[in-house]
Write a protein that holds these residues in place. Sequence first.
Motif, PDB file in Angstrom:
ATOM      1  N   GLU A 145     -51.042  36.323  92.774  1.00 10.64           N
ATOM      2  CA  GLU A 145     -51.295  35.547  93.987  1.00 10.64           C
ATOM      3  C   GLU A 145     -50.599  34.185  93.954  1.00 10.64           C
ATOM      4  OE1 GLU A 145     -55.189  33.838  96.491  1.00 10.64           O
ATOM      5  OE2 GLU A 145     -55.453  35.179  94.762  1.00 10.64           O
ATOM      6  N   HIS A 146     -50.430  33.639  92.739  1.00 10.55           N
ATOM      7  CA  HIS A 146     -49.822  32.317  92.593  1.00 10.55           C
ATOM      8  C   HIS A 146     -48.713  32.386  91.541  1.00 10.55           C
ATOM      9  CE1 HIS A 146     -53.104  30.566  94.979  1.00 10.55           C
ATOM     10  NE2 HIS A 146     -53.921  31.322  94.258  1.00 10.55           N
ATOM     11  N   PRO A 147     -47.546  32.872  91.937  1.00  6.91           N
ATOM     12  CA  PRO A 147     -46.447  33.072  90.976  1.00  6.91           C
ATOM     13  C   PRO A 147     -45.942  31.788  90.323  1.00  6.91           C
ATOM     14  CG  PRO A 147     -45.688  33.355  93.243  1.00  6.91           C
ATOM     15  CD  PRO A 147     -47.177  33.298  93.300  1.00  6.91           C
ATOM     16  N   ASP A 148     -46.266  30.632  90.914  1.00  9.31           N
ATOM     17  CA  ASP A 148     -45.832  29.356  90.328  1.00  9.31           C
ATOM     18  C   ASP A 148     -46.906  28.717  89.457  1.00  9.31           C
ATOM     19  OD1 ASP A 148     -43.334  29.480  91.611  1.00  9.31           O
ATOM     20  OD2 ASP A 148     -44.159  28.580  93.443  1.00  9.31           O
ATOM     21  N   LEU A 149     -47.933  29.455  89.153  1.00  7.14           N
ATOM     22  CA  LEU A 149     -49.043  28.919  88.361  1.00  7.14           C
ATOM     23  C   LEU A 149     -48.543  28.435  87.001  1.00  7.14           C
ATOM     24  CD1 LEU A 149     -52.148  28.785  88.971  1.00  7.14           C
ATOM     25  CD2 LEU A 149     -52.384  30.762  87.443  1.00  7.14           C
ATOM     26  N   LYS A 150     -48.990  27.245  86.624  1.00  9.39           N
ATOM     27  CA  LYS A 150     -48.562  26.659  85.346  1.00  9.39           C
ATOM     28  C   LYS A 150     -49.644  26.710  84.268  1.00  9.39           C
ATOM     29  CE  LYS A 150     -44.522  25.490  86.866  1.00  9.39           C
ATOM     30  NZ  LYS A 150     -43.318  26.247  86.412  1.00  9.39           N
ATOM     31  N   GLY A 151     -50.896  26.823  84.695  1.00  7.28           N
ATOM     32  CA  GLY A 151     -51.947  26.826  83.684  1.00  7.28           C
ATOM     33  C   GLY A 151     -53.270  27.356  84.202  1.00  7.28           C
ATOM     34  N   ILE A 152     -54.097  27.807  83.263  1.00 10.57           N
ATOM     35  CA  ILE A 152     -55.432  28.332  83.575  1.00 10.57           C
ATOM     36  C   ILE A 152     -56.447  27.692  82.628  1.00 10.57           C
ATOM     37  CG2 ILE A 152     -56.909  30.396  83.632  1.00 10.57           C
ATOM     38  CD1 ILE A 152     -54.358  32.048  84.119  1.00 10.57           C
ATOM     39  N   ILE A 153     -57.563  27.264  83.190  1.00 11.16           N
ATOM     40  CA  ILE A 153     -58.704  26.827  82.394  1.00 11.16           C
ATOM     41  C   ILE A 153     -59.780  27.900  82.502  1.00 11.16           C
ATOM     42  CG2 ILE A 153     -60.527  25.111  82.105  1.00 11.16           C
ATOM     43  CD1 ILE A 153     -58.712  23.063  83.463  1.00 11.16           C
ATOM     44  N   SER A 154     -60.250  28.389  81.383  1.00 15.10           N
ATOM     45  CA  SER A 154     -61.343  29.366  81.391  1.00 15.10           C
ATOM     46  C   SER A 154     -62.487  28.839  80.519  1.00 15.10           C
ATOM     47  CB  SER A 154     -60.868  30.727  80.882  1.00 15.10           C
ATOM     48  OG  SER A 154     -61.880  31.696  81.063  1.00 15.10           O
ATOM     49  N   PRO A 155     -63.525  28.268  81.146  1.00 13.82           N
ATOM     50  CA  PRO A 155     -64.626  27.671  80.383  1.00 13.82           C
ATOM     51  C   PRO A 155     -65.675  28.693  79.966  1.00 13.82           C
ATOM     52  CG  PRO A 155     -64.964  27.290  82.708  1.00 13.82           C
ATOM     53  CD  PRO A 155     -63.670  28.048  82.594  1.00 13.82           C
ATOM     54  N   THR A 156     -65.239  29.847  79.522  1.00 13.16           N
ATOM     55  CA  THR A 156     -66.123  30.923  79.100  1.00 13.16           C
ATOM     56  C   THR A 156     -65.444  31.712  77.991  1.00 13.16           C
ATOM     57  OG1 THR A 156     -66.841  33.154  79.765  1.00 13.16           O
ATOM     58  CG2 THR A 156     -65.324  32.040  81.220  1.00 13.16           C
ATOM     59  N   THR A 157     -66.159  32.009  76.932  1.00 13.16           N
ATOM     60  CA  THR A 157     -65.543  32.658  75.771  1.00 13.16           C
ATOM     61  C   THR A 157     -65.030  34.056  76.099  1.00 13.16           C
ATOM     62  OG1 THR A 157     -67.706  33.474  75.026  1.00 13.16           O
ATOM     63  CG2 THR A 157     -66.949  31.366  74.135  1.00 13.16           C
ATOM     64  N   VAL A 158     -65.717  34.764  76.982  1.00 14.29           N
ATOM     65  CA  VAL A 158     -65.241  36.092  77.384  1.00 14.29           C
ATOM     66  C   VAL A 158     -63.979  35.962  78.226  1.00 14.29           C
ATOM     67  CG1 VAL A 158     -65.790  38.180  78.699  1.00 14.29           C
ATOM     68  CG2 VAL A 158     -67.540  37.105  77.289  1.00 14.29           C
ATOM     69  N   GLY A 159     -63.998  35.010  79.163  1.00 18.72           N
ATOM     70  CA  GLY A 159     -62.873  34.834  80.070  1.00 18.72           C
ATOM     71  C   GLY A 159     -61.603  34.388  79.374  1.00 18.72           C
ATOM     72  N   ILE A 160     -61.708  33.411  78.479  1.00 18.04           N
ATOM     73  CA  ILE A 160     -60.494  32.899  77.839  1.00 18.04           C
ATOM     74  C   ILE A 160     -59.862  33.964  76.940  1.00 18.04           C
ATOM     75  CG2 ILE A 160     -61.635  31.845  75.843  1.00 18.04           C
ATOM     76  CD1 ILE A 160     -59.636  29.542  76.049  1.00 18.04           C
ATOM     77  N   LYS A 161     -60.677  34.767  76.282  1.00 16.70           N
ATOM     78  CA  LYS A 161     -60.134  35.827  75.436  1.00 16.70           C
ATOM     79  C   LYS A 161     -59.436  36.889  76.273  1.00 16.70           C
ATOM     80  CE  LYS A 161     -61.390  39.276  71.945  1.00 16.70           C
ATOM     81  NZ  LYS A 161     -62.517  39.894  71.186  1.00 16.70           N
ATOM     82  N   ALA A 162     -60.053  37.268  77.395  1.00 13.42           N
ATOM     83  CA  ALA A 162     -59.451  38.271  78.266  1.00 13.42           C
ATOM     84  C   ALA A 162     -58.154  37.751  78.880  1.00 13.42           C
ATOM     85  CB  ALA A 162     -60.435  38.665  79.366  1.00 13.42           C
TER      86      ALA A 162
END
Length: 361
Positions: free
Chosen positions: A241-258
């Motif tokens: 959806e956002h091909p120019d995305l530069k970064g992701i924050i995942s404040p959840t241990t399941v989410g960041i691992k996935a």
Amino acid sequence: MFTPTAGSRRLTLALATVTALALGVTACGGTTKDSASKDGGTAAAGKADPNAETKKDLTVAFLPKQVNNPYFTTADNGGKKAVEELGSTYKEVGTSSGTDTAGQVSYVNTLTQQQVDAMAVSAQDPGALCTALKQAMKNGVSVVTYDSDTNKDCRQVFVSPASAEDLGRTQVQLLSEQIGGKGEIAILSAAQTATNQNTWIDFMKDELKKPEYKDIKLVKVAYGDDDAQKSFQQTQGLLQEHPDLKGIISPTTVGIKAAAQYLSGSKYKGKVKLTGLGTPNDMRAYIKNGTVDAFELWDPAKLGALAAHAAVALESGRITGAKGETLTAGDLGTFTIGEDGVVSPGEPTVFDKSNIDKFDF
């Protein structure tokens, strides 16, 4: 993982509860554990006696947001160790889903009927558990929340992983450093109702209003419901959806691992930065292969242990949860209870290549 222990009176009540639940009854009531009741809020009925003897042979139940989640397994094992060192009995119950609020309510009601002495609960929803938790306190059960809070008048103490503000702001700071202070970013959270996640995200958004982040744009907050497959798919969807995305924050241990799992096998590895809250054991491989530069977390075992000490201290009358009271927690040290009955084991640790091998949880 739970091993119930109780006298004949508690066993009879527990069997009765199973029958009631089978008939779809979720309201709790009946005989109270003792004559002393908690009034909700940040203080229990009565006044704290910091010199009171620590009670033993209590039953302390842990109800995490999700059983068999590596993070909560570590946290609850810390709680188990502390409970047993304090001379009491530990038990754990919970749902296999991180969004089954009705299941959490049923477990609170069951524990109340079983007349446990204290319970430590990580709330999936800030309000859904309130009625059940208030009934538990009315029936003489000491109630602590840990990791994720409910409303402040529905428990006595909340053991916060770290300052919610610090956690929200530092995750933005980490990602900003990694993307050079500019570009589109997204957040991959857990459940849309998760109290702790939403509080951290509010602070992230506030941090992003500062002038130094004027070139960073938050384009979406996605929800993976602490489900590995859904979080993996949400990561894929964010990048499509956002091909120019530069970064992701995942404040959840399941989410960041996935998210790391998806990025590591894609063309975005090393190009789209990922940070958030994860465990060293889950994230070690992704740090070492260059998928992730740095992330942070507190020690969940200490979080669980502090929740156990708070639960036993409440039940022993050593604290009530009022601001300014002192909570002595064995090897963890001594803590001062803050506003609204909140106490924290300390600041989070940032993990990267330089230190990740020093930790094992």
